[in-house]
Design a protein around this motif. Sequence first.
Motif, PDB file in Angstrom:
ATOM      1  N   LYS A 179       6.682  75.938 -14.591  1.00 47.79           N
ATOM      2  CA  LYS A 179       6.496  74.593 -15.145  1.00 47.79           C
ATOM      3  C   LYS A 179       5.678  73.728 -14.199  1.00 47.79           C
ATOM      4  CE  LYS A 179      10.594  74.604 -18.065  1.00 47.79           C
ATOM      5  NZ  LYS A 179      11.777  73.829 -18.525  1.00 47.79           N
ATOM      6  N   GLU A 180       5.246  72.596 -14.709  1.00 42.98           N
ATOM      7  CA  GLU A 180       4.451  71.680 -13.912  1.00 42.98           C
ATOM      8  C   GLU A 180       5.344  70.871 -12.972  1.00 42.98           C
ATOM      9  OE1 GLU A 180       0.747  70.838 -17.014  1.00 42.98           O
ATOM     10  OE2 GLU A 180       2.197  69.267 -16.583  1.00 42.98           O
ATOM     11  N   ARG A 181       4.710  70.332 -11.949  1.00 40.88           N
ATOM     12  CA  ARG A 181       5.404  69.452 -11.017  1.00 40.88           C
ATOM     13  C   ARG A 181       5.615  68.101 -11.705  1.00 40.88           C
ATOM     14  NH1 ARG A 181       3.393  69.504  -4.870  1.00 40.88           N
ATOM     15  NH2 ARG A 181       3.640  71.717  -5.405  1.00 40.88           N
ATOM     16  N   VAL A 182       6.839  67.611 -11.674  1.00 42.31           N
ATOM     17  CA  VAL A 182       7.150  66.362 -12.368  1.00 42.31           C
ATOM     18  C   VAL A 182       7.808  65.356 -11.439  1.00 42.31           C
ATOM     19  CG1 VAL A 182       7.344  67.451 -14.629  1.00 42.31           C
ATOM     20  CG2 VAL A 182       9.374  67.244 -13.194  1.00 42.31           C
ATOM     21  N   PHE A 183       7.619  64.122 -11.774  1.00 39.70           N
ATOM     22  CA  PHE A 183       8.144  63.012 -10.989  1.00 39.70           C
ATOM     23  C   PHE A 183       9.663  62.951 -11.078  1.00 39.70           C
ATOM     24  CE2 PHE A 183       8.302  58.916  -9.090  1.00 39.70           C
ATOM     25  CZ  PHE A 183       9.207  58.157  -9.821  1.00 39.70           C
ATOM     26  N   VAL A 184      10.293  62.689  -9.937  1.00 41.95           N
ATOM     27  CA  VAL A 184      11.738  62.513  -9.877  1.00 41.95           C
ATOM     28  C   VAL A 184      12.090  61.088  -9.451  1.00 41.95           C
ATOM     29  CG1 VAL A 184      13.869  63.232  -8.720  1.00 41.95           C
ATOM     30  CG2 VAL A 184      12.145  64.948  -9.367  1.00 41.95           C
ATOM     31  N   SER A 185      11.529  60.663  -8.328  1.00 42.64           N
ATOM     32  CA  SER A 185      11.871  59.353  -7.785  1.00 42.64           C
ATOM     33  C   SER A 185      10.823  58.950  -6.770  1.00 42.64           C
ATOM     34  CB  SER A 185      13.252  59.413  -7.124  1.00 42.64           C
ATOM     35  OG  SER A 185      13.630  58.151  -6.619  1.00 42.64           O
ATOM     36  N   ALA A 186      10.753  57.654  -6.488  1.00 48.39           N
ATOM     37  CA  ALA A 186       9.797  57.160  -5.500  1.00 48.39           C
ATOM     38  C   ALA A 186      10.282  55.851  -4.909  1.00 48.39           C
ATOM     39  CB  ALA A 186       8.413  56.978  -6.133  1.00 48.39           C
ATOM     40  N   ILE A 187       9.705  55.527  -3.763  1.00 46.76           N
ATOM     41  CA  ILE A 187      10.079  54.305  -3.067  1.00 46.76           C
ATOM     42  C   ILE A 187       8.853  53.729  -2.370  1.00 46.76           C
ATOM     43  CG2 ILE A 187      10.763  55.575  -0.969  1.00 46.76           C
ATOM     44  CD1 ILE A 187      13.062  53.501  -0.675  1.00 46.76           C
ATOM     45  N   ARG A 188       8.704  52.428  -2.447  1.00 43.88           N
ATOM     46  CA  ARG A 188       7.659  51.754  -1.700  1.00 43.88           C
ATOM     47  C   ARG A 188       8.106  51.640  -0.252  1.00 43.88           C
ATOM     48  NH1 ARG A 188       3.671  49.472  -4.725  1.00 43.88           N
ATOM     49  NH2 ARG A 188       4.144  49.085  -6.923  1.00 43.88           N
ATOM     50  N   TRP A 189       7.257  52.153   0.650  1.00 42.41           N
ATOM     51  CA  TRP A 189       7.655  52.207   2.051  1.00 42.41           C
ATOM     52  C   TRP A 189       7.955  50.820   2.596  1.00 42.41           C
ATOM     53  CZ3 TRP A 189       8.492  56.754   4.473  1.00 42.41           C
ATOM     54  CH2 TRP A 189       8.761  56.704   5.836  1.00 42.41           C
ATOM     55  N   GLY A 190       7.146  49.853   2.240  1.00 39.58           N
ATOM     56  CA  GLY A 190       7.294  48.528   2.843  1.00 39.58           C
ATOM     57  C   GLY A 190       8.455  47.721   2.276  1.00 39.58           C
ATOM     58  N   THR A 191       8.591  47.691   0.952  1.00 42.22           N
ATOM     59  CA  THR A 191       9.584  46.825   0.323  1.00 42.22           C
ATOM     60  C   THR A 191      10.895  47.532   0.016  1.00 42.22           C
ATOM     61  OG1 THR A 191       8.835  47.332  -1.914  1.00 42.22           O
ATOM     62  CG2 THR A 191       7.718  45.530  -0.761  1.00 42.22           C
ATOM     63  N   GLY A 192      10.852  48.855  -0.078  1.00 45.70           N
ATOM     64  CA  GLY A 192      12.059  49.593  -0.446  1.00 45.70           C
ATOM     65  C   GLY A 192      12.328  49.621  -1.930  1.00 45.70           C
ATOM     66  N   THR A 193      11.402  49.114  -2.745  1.00 39.20           N
ATOM     67  CA  THR A 193      11.577  49.160  -4.192  1.00 39.20           C
ATOM     68  C   THR A 193      11.621  50.612  -4.649  1.00 39.20           C
ATOM     69  OG1 THR A 193      10.331  47.101  -4.367  1.00 39.20           O
ATOM     70  CG2 THR A 193      10.643  48.378  -6.388  1.00 39.20           C
ATOM     71  N   THR A 194      12.565  50.918  -5.528  1.00 36.13           N
ATOM     72  CA  THR A 194      12.772  52.301  -5.944  1.00 36.13           C
ATOM     73  C   THR A 194      12.471  52.514  -7.419  1.00 36.13           C
ATOM     74  OG1 THR A 194      15.115  51.875  -6.375  1.00 36.13           O
ATOM     75  CG2 THR A 194      14.527  52.667  -4.176  1.00 36.13           C
ATOM     76  N   TYR A 195      12.148  53.739  -7.752  1.00 32.76           N
ATOM     77  CA  TYR A 195      11.804  54.127  -9.117  1.00 32.76           C
ATOM     78  C   TYR A 195      12.432  55.499  -9.387  1.00 32.76           C
ATOM     79  CZ  TYR A 195       8.252  50.648  -8.059  1.00 32.76           C
ATOM     80  OH  TYR A 195       7.611  49.496  -7.666  1.00 32.76           O
ATOM     81  N   TYR A 196      12.836  55.705 -10.635  1.00 31.52           N
ATOM     82  CA  TYR A 196      13.487  56.961 -10.990  1.00 31.52           C
ATOM     83  C   TYR A 196      13.025  57.452 -12.355  1.00 31.52           C
ATOM     84  CZ  TYR A 196      16.744  55.695  -7.281  1.00 31.52           C
ATOM     85  OH  TYR A 196      17.296  55.349  -6.069  1.00 31.52           O
ATOM     86  N   ALA A 197      12.976  58.760 -12.481  1.00 29.79           N
ATOM     87  CA  ALA A 197      12.795  59.355 -13.798  1.00 29.79           C
ATOM     88  C   ALA A 197      14.088  59.166 -14.584  1.00 29.79           C
ATOM     89  CB  ALA A 197      12.470  60.842 -13.665  1.00 29.79           C
ATOM     90  N   ASP A 198      13.957  59.045 -15.886  1.00 29.74           N
ATOM     91  CA  ASP A 198      15.150  58.827 -16.720  1.00 29.74           C
ATOM     92  C   ASP A 198      16.171  59.945 -16.551  1.00 29.74           C
ATOM     93  OD1 ASP A 198      13.361  57.369 -19.550  1.00 29.74           O
ATOM     94  OD2 ASP A 198      14.124  56.480 -17.702  1.00 29.74           O
ATOM     95  N   SER A 199      15.692  61.145 -16.299  1.00 30.07           N
ATOM     96  CA  SER A 199      16.582  62.301 -16.221  1.00 30.07           C
ATOM     97  C   SER A 199      17.508  62.270 -15.008  1.00 30.07           C
ATOM     98  CB  SER A 199      15.765  63.591 -16.198  1.00 30.07           C
ATOM     99  OG  SER A 199      14.883  63.593 -15.092  1.00 30.07           O
TER     100      SER A 199
END
Length: 122
Positions: A42-62
């Motif tokens: 399968k393809e590589r898919v996004f799981v989560s991320a964070i902005r290094w400076g602010t610490g803002t976080t992001y997540y895949a719905d799964s």
Amino acid sequence: VQLQAFGGGLVQAGGSLRLSCAASGRTLSSSFMGWFRQAPGKERVFVSAIRWGTGTTYYADSVKGRFTISRHNAKNMVYLQMNSLKPEDTAAYYCGLSRSGYATDPNDFKYWGQGTLVTVSS
């Protein structure tokens, strides 16, 4: 920039693992650190991320509500705490760094660590 991911392993469904990503070199406050996963065939898919400076976080719905991304600026480390793991979470997990700001497309990440394998048994 060099990235090194580690912390994978074999865990039963419902268990937890914490992945770590060590960054060395020039990691700017504007960098965007992400975790992706790739299951066999399968393809590589996004799981989560964070902005290094602010610490803002992001997540895949799964993974929302189960995974937590964090960073330790002084140590240049990014972590992915994975709880309530499911067999469908089985994959090689990669950390990546983007200097392009917010991104969930792996093509926007220029730097990658080697994968660390997570296997969740049912």
